[in-house]
Write a protein that holds these residues in place. Structure first.
Motif, PDB file in Angstrom:
ATOM      1  N   SER A  66     -11.055   0.987  -4.647  1.00 18.46           N
ATOM      2  CA  SER A  66      -9.990  -0.203  -5.189  1.00 18.46           C
ATOM      3  C   SER A  66      -9.063  -0.377  -4.097  1.00 18.46           C
ATOM      4  O   SER A  66      -8.541  -1.370  -3.731  1.00 18.46           O
ATOM      5  N   ALA A  67      -8.874   0.881  -3.374  1.00 18.92           N
ATOM      6  CA  ALA A  67      -7.677   0.832  -2.371  1.00 18.92           C
ATOM      7  C   ALA A  67      -8.220  -0.020  -1.068  1.00 18.92           C
ATOM      8  O   ALA A  67      -7.501  -1.071  -0.610  1.00 18.92           O
TER       9      ALA A  67
ATOM     10  N   VAL B   8       3.756  -5.605 -10.892  1.00 21.75           N
ATOM     11  CA  VAL B   8       4.320  -4.534 -11.605  1.00 21.75           C
ATOM     12  C   VAL B   8       3.085  -3.805 -12.176  1.00 21.75           C
ATOM     13  O   VAL B   8       3.017  -2.534 -11.922  1.00 21.75           O
ATOM     14  N   GLY B   9       2.455  -4.463 -12.984  1.00 24.15           N
ATOM     15  CA  GLY B   9       1.255  -3.945 -13.441  1.00 24.15           C
ATOM     16  C   GLY B   9       0.121  -3.300 -12.652  1.00 24.15           C
ATOM     17  O   GLY B   9      -0.318  -2.308 -12.622  1.00 24.15           O
ATOM     18  N   ALA B  10      -0.103  -3.909 -11.197  1.00 27.87           N
ATOM     19  CA  ALA B  10      -0.905  -3.724 -10.482  1.00 27.87           C
ATOM     20  C   ALA B  10      -0.392  -2.144  -9.824  1.00 27.87           C
ATOM     21  O   ALA B  10      -1.293  -1.227  -9.450  1.00 27.87           O
ATOM     22  N   PHE B  11       0.738  -1.975  -9.687  1.00 28.06           N
ATOM     23  CA  PHE B  11       1.345  -0.901  -8.817  1.00 28.06           C
ATOM     24  C   PHE B  11       1.003   0.224  -9.986  1.00 28.06           C
ATOM     25  O   PHE B  11       0.917   1.358  -9.411  1.00 28.06           O
ATOM     26  N   ALA B  12       1.502  -0.082 -11.394  1.00 27.22           N
ATOM     27  CA  ALA B  12       1.170   1.128 -12.333  1.00 27.22           C
ATOM     28  C   ALA B  12      -0.264   1.520 -12.368  1.00 27.22           C
ATOM     29  O   ALA B  12      -0.392   2.805 -12.486  1.00 27.22           O
TER      30      ALA B  12
ATOM     31  N   LEU C 148      -4.808   5.179 -11.319  1.00 30.29           N
ATOM     32  CA  LEU C 148      -6.152   5.619 -10.921  1.00 30.29           C
ATOM     33  C   LEU C 148      -6.376   6.607 -10.087  1.00 30.29           C
ATOM     34  O   LEU C 148      -7.103   7.546  -9.858  1.00 30.29           O
ATOM     35  N   SER C 149      -5.111   6.753  -9.006  1.00 24.60           N
ATOM     36  CA  SER C 149      -5.040   7.734  -7.984  1.00 24.60           C
ATOM     37  C   SER C 149      -4.924   9.085  -8.618  1.00 24.60           C
ATOM     38  O   SER C 149      -5.265  10.156  -8.017  1.00 24.60           O
ATOM     39  N   SER C 150      -4.437   9.200  -9.782  1.00 27.93           N
ATOM     40  CA  SER C 150      -4.370  10.529 -10.480  1.00 27.93           C
ATOM     41  C   SER C 150      -5.754  10.829 -10.994  1.00 27.93           C
ATOM     42  O   SER C 150      -5.662  12.306 -11.454  1.00 27.93           O
ATOM     43  N   LEU C 151      -6.692  10.226 -10.963  1.00 30.15           N
ATOM     44  CA  LEU C 151      -7.809  10.617 -11.716  1.00 30.15           C
ATOM     45  C   LEU C 151      -8.717  11.278 -10.672  1.00 30.15           C
ATOM     46  O   LEU C 151      -8.886  10.753  -9.649  1.00 30.15           O
TER      47      LEU C 151
ATOM     48  N   GLY D 158       0.679   1.228  -4.109  1.00 31.07           N
ATOM     49  CA  GLY D 158       0.648   2.193  -5.114  1.00 31.07           C
ATOM     50  C   GLY D 158      -0.615   3.204  -4.480  1.00 31.07           C
ATOM     51  O   GLY D 158      -0.377   4.470  -4.664  1.00 31.07           O
ATOM     52  N   PHE D 159      -1.734   2.785  -4.106  1.00 32.39           N
ATOM     53  CA  PHE D 159      -2.932   3.573  -3.620  1.00 32.39           C
ATOM     54  C   PHE D 159      -2.350   4.372  -2.437  1.00 32.39           C
ATOM     55  O   PHE D 159      -2.763   5.517  -2.157  1.00 32.39           O
ATOM     56  N   LEU D 160      -1.654   3.655  -1.314  1.00 26.63           N
ATOM     57  CA  LEU D 160      -1.227   4.517  -0.300  1.00 26.63           C
ATOM     58  C   LEU D 160      -0.314   5.487  -0.658  1.00 26.63           C
ATOM     59  O   LEU D 160      -0.411   6.592  -0.071  1.00 26.63           O
ATOM     60  N   ILE D 161       0.440   5.538  -1.504  1.00 29.04           N
ATOM     61  CA  ILE D 161       1.293   6.631  -2.090  1.00 29.04           C
ATOM     62  C   ILE D 161       0.633   7.584  -2.898  1.00 29.04           C
ATOM     63  O   ILE D 161       0.468   8.741  -2.558  1.00 29.04           O
TER      64      ILE D 161
END
Length: 305
Positions: free
Chosen positions: A44-45, A82-86, A91-94, A192-195
């Motif tokens: 996704s990233a 806002v929704g995309a960052f969340a 997803l990054s936490s899974l 969000g993904f880079l973070i």
């Protein structure tokens, strides 16, 4: 080298479809990346980083062809970001094992929706010209942005049909506005993904190749949106997404289906997919014939006796 060429072609084809239909760049590209073993968050990233360039090129192209309503872009794009960052953070936490099947389920759901929506109903045209309210566009953007980041695509499949279904904006402006606003979603999701996963988990060579293919296709798609039948294209793309993600799920640890079950599933989907495309082609020809007869009737009525 073969993989890079394939990715470039996928980027080109995905943007050609997305720019013409208002959806499916992320869904199509992410589906392929998952199929070759990329982990869910990295897939996704990669797609969202490429989309920063492709959506910018697509938005500019649509703007030059008069396909963008900037009020709609602002009302849906900011909540979408806002929704995309969340979604990217979630997803990054899974874990990789959990992320891939979850993403395939989301992609499969979107593929089924696209297939049914465009095969059965085509493009709705009612209430044209009525204003689109912020209370409708803001929640829609928030949901579509979240789904887009967690599913590797979904901004178009969620946003485009919802606005089309309202019948308040002509189809070419729906597609152009969704494509232009997606630039904000790509920026927010990429951040969000880079973070969340860091840049070391992303192959920037793949990003560049996907980006190049998409940029080449963007102006062609913006021109084609006036000329190609979206109903047929929607049926074709929906079938590809369904087939590929069913394959991923059947081979996952969640299901681990044997070869016989997989073969039966693929044949069944292929038959239904062919039937859907055939139906869309016939429906498109029928609608065109009806439009021609209506135009001919109007000309006769306008001709003095």
């Amino acid at each position: 080298m073969r993989a890079l060429i394939l990715l470039g072609l996928v980027g080109f084809a995905a943007q050609l479809v997305d720019g013409s239909l208002g959806m499916a760049y992320g869904v199509t590209s992410t589906t392929l990346l998952l199929a070759i073993g990329t982990n869910a968050a990295a897939a996704s990233a990669t797609v969202h980083l490429a989309e920063i360039g492709t959506t910018l090129a697509s938005g500019i192209s649509h703007w030059r062809f008069g396909n963008v309503d900037w009020k709609v872009v602002a009302k849906i794009g900011i909540p979408g970001a806002v929704g995309a960052f969340a979604g990217a953070t979630f997803l990054s936490s899974l874990s990789t094992e959990l992320g891939a099947p979850i993403m395939s389920i989301i992609l499969l759901s979107l593929g089924v929706y696209i297939l049914i929506r465009f095969t059965a109903f085509g493009l709705p045209r009612g209430n044209l010209g009525k204003p689109l309210r912020k209370r409708f566009l803001a929640p829609l953007g928030l949901l579509a942005g979240f789904v887009d980041a967690t599913g590797g695509g979904g901004w178009g499949p969620v946003g485009t049909p919802a606005i089309l279904a309202s019948g308040r904006l002509e189809p070419r402006k729906v597609i152009g506005s969704i494509d232009a606003s997606e630039f904000l979603i790509a920026l927010a999701a990429s951040a969000g993904f880079l973070i969340g996963i860091g840049s070391e988990n992303i192959d920037f060579g793949w990003v560049g190749v996907l980006l190049l293919g998409g940029i080449i296709a963007a102006p062609i798609a913006a021109w084609l949106v006036r000329h190609i039948p979206p109903r047929i294209l929607g049926s074709a793309v929906g079938g590809v997404i369904v087939l590929t993600n069913v394959r991923t799920l059947l081979r996952s640890d969640w299901i681990d289906a044997n070869s016989t079950v997989q073969t039966i599933a693929y044949i069944t989907i292929a038959v239904l997919w062919a039937a859907a495309i055939t139906y869309s082609v016939r429906a498109y020809r029928r609608d065109k014939a009806a439009e021609a007869l209506e135009a001919q009737s109007e000309r006769r009525e306008a001709t003095p006796a």
